[in-house]
Design a protein around this motif. Structure first.
Motif, mmCIF file in Angstrom:
data_model
loop_
_atom_site.group_PDB
_atom_site.id
_atom_site.type_symbol
_atom_site.label_atom_id
_atom_site.label_comp_id
_atom_site.label_asym_id
_atom_site.label_seq_id
_atom_site.Cartn_x
_atom_site.Cartn_y
_atom_site.Cartn_z
ATOM 1 N N LEU A 68 -0.744 -0.871 7.962
ATOM 2 C CA LEU A 68 -0.936 -0.051 6.716
ATOM 3 C C LEU A 68 -0.901 -1.158 5.677
ATOM 4 C CD1 LEU A 68 1.402 2.854 7.436
ATOM 5 C CD2 LEU A 68 -0.852 2.683 7.597
ATOM 6 N N SER A 109 1.010 -1.249 -0.005
ATOM 7 C CA SER A 109 0.012 0.006 -0.166
ATOM 8 C C SER A 109 0.850 1.380 0.147
ATOM 9 C CB SER A 109 -0.982 -0.274 1.231
ATOM 10 O OG SER A 109 -0.235 0.396 2.458
ATOM 11 N N ARG A 110 0.196 2.395 -0.298
ATOM 12 C CA ARG A 110 1.177 3.382 -0.540
ATOM 13 C C ARG A 110 1.673 3.987 0.658
ATOM 14 N NH1 ARG A 110 -2.758 7.431 -4.395
ATOM 15 N NH2 ARG A 110 -2.319 6.381 -6.155
ATOM 16 N N ALA A 111 0.763 3.762 2.005
ATOM 17 C CA ALA A 111 1.205 4.016 3.181
ATOM 18 C C ALA A 111 2.202 3.134 3.704
ATOM 19 C CB ALA A 111 -0.137 4.054 4.001
ATOM 20 N N VAL A 130 -6.801 8.751 -4.428
ATOM 21 C CA VAL A 130 -6.175 9.395 -3.535
ATOM 22 C C VAL A 130 -5.975 8.673 -2.280
ATOM 23 C CG1 VAL A 130 -6.726 11.776 -4.428
ATOM 24 C CG2 VAL A 130 -8.276 10.449 -3.047
ATOM 25 N N ASP A 131 -6.338 7.435 -2.342
ATOM 26 C CA ASP A 131 -6.256 6.589 -1.179
ATOM 27 C C ASP A 131 -4.907 6.133 -0.952
ATOM 28 O OD1 ASP A 131 -6.845 4.519 0.565
ATOM 29 O OD2 ASP A 131 -8.086 3.189 -0.555
ATOM 30 N N GLU A 132 -4.709 6.470 0.436
ATOM 31 C CA GLU A 132 -3.465 6.069 0.790
ATOM 32 C C GLU A 132 -3.229 4.613 1.024
ATOM 33 O OE1 GLU A 132 -2.217 7.254 4.819
ATOM 34 O OE2 GLU A 132 -3.923 6.934 5.613
ATOM 35 N N PHE A 133 -4.180 3.840 0.913
ATOM 36 C CA PHE A 133 -4.120 2.308 0.792
ATOM 37 C C PHE A 133 -4.095 1.639 -0.461
ATOM 38 C CE2 PHE A 133 -5.306 3.340 5.282
ATOM 39 C CZ PHE A 133 -4.402 2.318 6.095
ATOM 40 N N GLU A 170 5.694 4.021 2.066
ATOM 41 C CA GLU A 170 6.420 5.191 2.716
ATOM 42 C C GLU A 170 7.035 4.910 4.094
ATOM 43 O OE1 GLU A 170 3.888 8.479 3.088
ATOM 44 O OE2 GLU A 170 3.417 8.577 0.631
#
Lengths: 233, 424
Positions: free
Chosen positions: B74, B60-62, B257-260, B65
């Motif tokens: 996450l 996931s993006r989060a 735009v979902d951080e997941f 990171e």
């Protein structure tokens, strides 16, 4: 070439640059040398013998005047043409033999023929003939280190003669030899001169050589001071 | 004339033996170094791909990171559906889900009291599904040092080092204390059925290998996983291909735009191995270039010395009418002969040494106790097609270049002074 004249020298001048000026090594030389001559350039050190030999041998060029060797004007030849002239028509004999130590007698004598791109069988025939002329048939497999000084110089003569050049130039050929070997070498060259009509030109101040010459051209300070034919009995 | 040159080369050891030895040494070092560095870098990249990053990795993006913290809160969700899509879209590739987790491993005594405990870096991989590729990918079965592979749920492997440190006996129970996906305490008992030694210090220090389904259950990660790893069909990392796949995948979620939302990265991006990969790709050319320069200088000097030795010979050859260009070329031919012989011998020696290095390797385990990289403890060489020809560049180029530089003197030589030079 007229009337068997192989070399014609007219008003030759040779200068070498020294600092901002120059040193005149040869001045106003006029000579003709014909086929089959056995001639010597005689004189003390610094008289210009080797310089004249260099120019006749197409190793150097005149500053002024005309030097014509076998119909070719030395001053107008480029490096390749000079090399071709030496390769095809001139033989050289050096004071220190300059044999190639890693090659045997046969191979040393064969080298000029390789440069002429001659066939293998023809090369063998000519090398054998040249070794016979100098009496070294039995040494064909020997390396220079296994030969005496006299034998080395005879190999050097065979190397110069193997392509049957019109002219052989020899610079102090006996300087490193004892009296007996010197006479042997000179007799060999004299015999080749007579049998093959090859022109020999020596640069020497050795009396042993001078006594064999048929023509003595004396030089002093870059000028010909005497030019005499010697009648042999 | 060629025969004449070769005869001279064979008979004159100063002309042949010394340069051949020089070329042989240079080529040997080049070939061996290329095989060694190639093997080392390939092993490192391969280990990183197998154990950590895959050729591409989806997070996931989060999670991505903060990936160095392995934040399972996450993690990706809906992984089963995502994997089905990936398998449809890239049927030739292998896709696997993994969960990295940390925790405390507690070994109880016969009274249930703590006998020993240690922190573990756990890895949830698919051990039990029929047709799972993970056992082969991570070479798990062959890395089992004692005991056996897990065959049923709640069976785990622990690193051999940790098992010895904690005094774990096979068949004993071990309690994992960790944190679930939702931040609550997660405690579960496992049975240690085997110990494992990967030969990679980072994995062997405190690893625990558990079936991914088990750990999903323990950490409340049903249908979730920290990472989905993808492997290219031939098993070899190809940066260009991986980048293409990642770009195509990421484009689909570019507007989200979902951080997941899932994001795919390549091994090069994820593992910080970009410099190593670039180095690996340029290794052959770099090594060859360095040796061409060094050996050219050495052989140039050798050529100059040889030129002095053969001053008389060159003089005679010029005097009897050999063209300067012909002499120069004959020296180049000589150098090509020397270069070829030296290169063949050097390559043979380099390949032999490389082969033994490939087979047995060099064990650096004692010097890499606390290293945090996916580096194999035994450095092995890798012989590739490049290894067979790389030596020809320095071997032939440097000898030719060295001779070409040294031989320029022939063109500068004045024929007018030959008689004088040859009389000394």
């Amino acid at each position: 070439m007229k009337n068997g004249q192989l070399i014609t020298i007219k008003e030759l001048v040779k200068d070498y640059p020294v600092g901002k000026g120059y040193f005149r090594a040869l001045e106003d030389i006029n000579l003709t040398i014909g086929e089959g001559e056995f001639a010597g350039l005689v004189g003390p050190s610094g008289s210009g013998k080797t310089t004249l030999l260099n120019i006749v041998g197409s190793l150097d060029v005149p500053t002024k005047g005309e030097v014509n060797v076998l119909g070719q004007s030395i001053g107008s030849l480029n490096a390749r043409q000079s090399a071709n002239l030496r390769n095809h028509s001139l033989g050289f004999i050096f004071q220190t033999y300059n044999l190639l130590p890693v090659y045997n007698v046969f191979e040393n004598v064969e080298l000029p023929l390789l440069l002429l791109k001659m066939e293998k069988d023809k090369r063998r025939e000519l090398v054998d003939q040249a070794l016979e002329w100098v009496g070294l048939q039995d040494k064909r497999k020997s390396r220079p280190a296994q030969l005496s000084g006299g034998e080395c110089q005879r190999v050097s003569i065979a190397r110069a003669m193997v392509k049957s050049p019109k002219i052989v130039l020899a610079d102090e050929p006996t300087a490193n030899l004892d009296a007996k070997n010197s006479h042997n070498i000179l007799q060999t060259m004299e015999k080749l001169n007579q049998e093959l009509k090859t022109t020999f030109i020596f640069a020497t101040h050795d009396d042993k050589v001078i006594q064999y010459l048929h023509r003595k051209i004396s030089l002093d300070d870059g000028r010909v001071v005497n030019d005499e034919q010697i009648i042999k009995e | 004339m060629i025969t004449f040159i070769i005869k001279g080369l064979i008979r004159d050891h100063h002309r042949s033996l010394f340069p051949i030895i020089m070329v042989t040494i240079g080529v040997f070092i080049t070939v061996f170094f290329q095989a060694f560095m190639g093997g080392f870098l390939t092993d490192m990249i391969d280990s990183t791909a197998r154990f950590s990053s895959g050729h591409v990795k989806i997070m996931s993006r989060a999670y991505a990171e903060n990936s160095d913290q392995v934040p399972n809160d996450l993690a990706l969700t809906g992984v089963n559906e995502l994997m089905t899509k990936l398998k449809q879209e890239y049927p030739d590739m292998t896709w696997v889900k993994r969960i990295q987790f940390g925790g405390l491993l507690d070994i109880p005594d016969e009274n249930g009291e703590t006998r020993s405990q240690a922190t573990v870096a756990g890895l949830g991989v698919d051990l039990l599904s029929p047709g799972s590729t993970e056992i082969k990918t991570m070479n798990i079965a062959k890395s089992v040092k004692s005991g056996r592979m897990p065959q049923s749920p709640c069976e785990v492997l622990v690193s051999n080092d940790m098992a010895q440190r904690l005094g774990i006996n096979l068949g004993e129970s071990a309690t994992l204390i960790s944190s679930s996906m939702y931040g609550s305490l997660a405690i579960s008992n496992f049975t240690v059925v085997g110990t494992i030694h990967f030969g990679i210090e980072m994995m062997d220090r405190g690893a625990m290998i558990v079936d991914v389904a088990d750990i999903q259950q323990v950490l409340n990660m049903e249908n979730a996983a920290g990472e989905i790893l993808g492997y290219l069909p031939d098993g070899v990392y190809n940066d260009e291909k991986s980048q293409m796949i990642a770009n195509k995948f990421n484009q689909k979620y570019a507007d989200s735009v979902d951080e997941f939302a899932p994001v795919m990265g390549t091994l090069k991006e994820i593992s910080n191995l970009s410099d190593y990969l670039d180095l690996a790709n340029n290794m052959a050319a770099t090594i060859a270039f360095i040796f061409v320069i060094i050996m050219s200088i050495v052989l140039w000097n050798a050529g100059l010395l040889g030129g002095l030795r053969r001053y008389g010979e060159v003089g005679v050859r010029l005097a009897i009418g050999e063209h300067k260009r012909h002499i120069y070329l004959s020296l180049i031919y000589e150098s090509i002969c020397i270069g070829l012989v030296g290169t063949v011998i050097g390559t043979a020696l380099g390949l032999t040494a490389g082969y033994f290095m490939q087979k047995y390797g060099l064990d650096f385990s004692s010097t890499m106790k606390n290293i945090n990289m996916m580096i194999p403890l035994v450095f092995k060489a890798k012989i590739t097609p490049v290894t067979f020809y790389i030596g020809f560049f320095p071997g032939l180029l440097s000898t030719t270049l060295g001779t070409a530089l040294a031989g320029i003197g022939i063109y500068k030589r004045q024929t007018a002074s030959l008689f004088k030079e040859l009389e000394t």
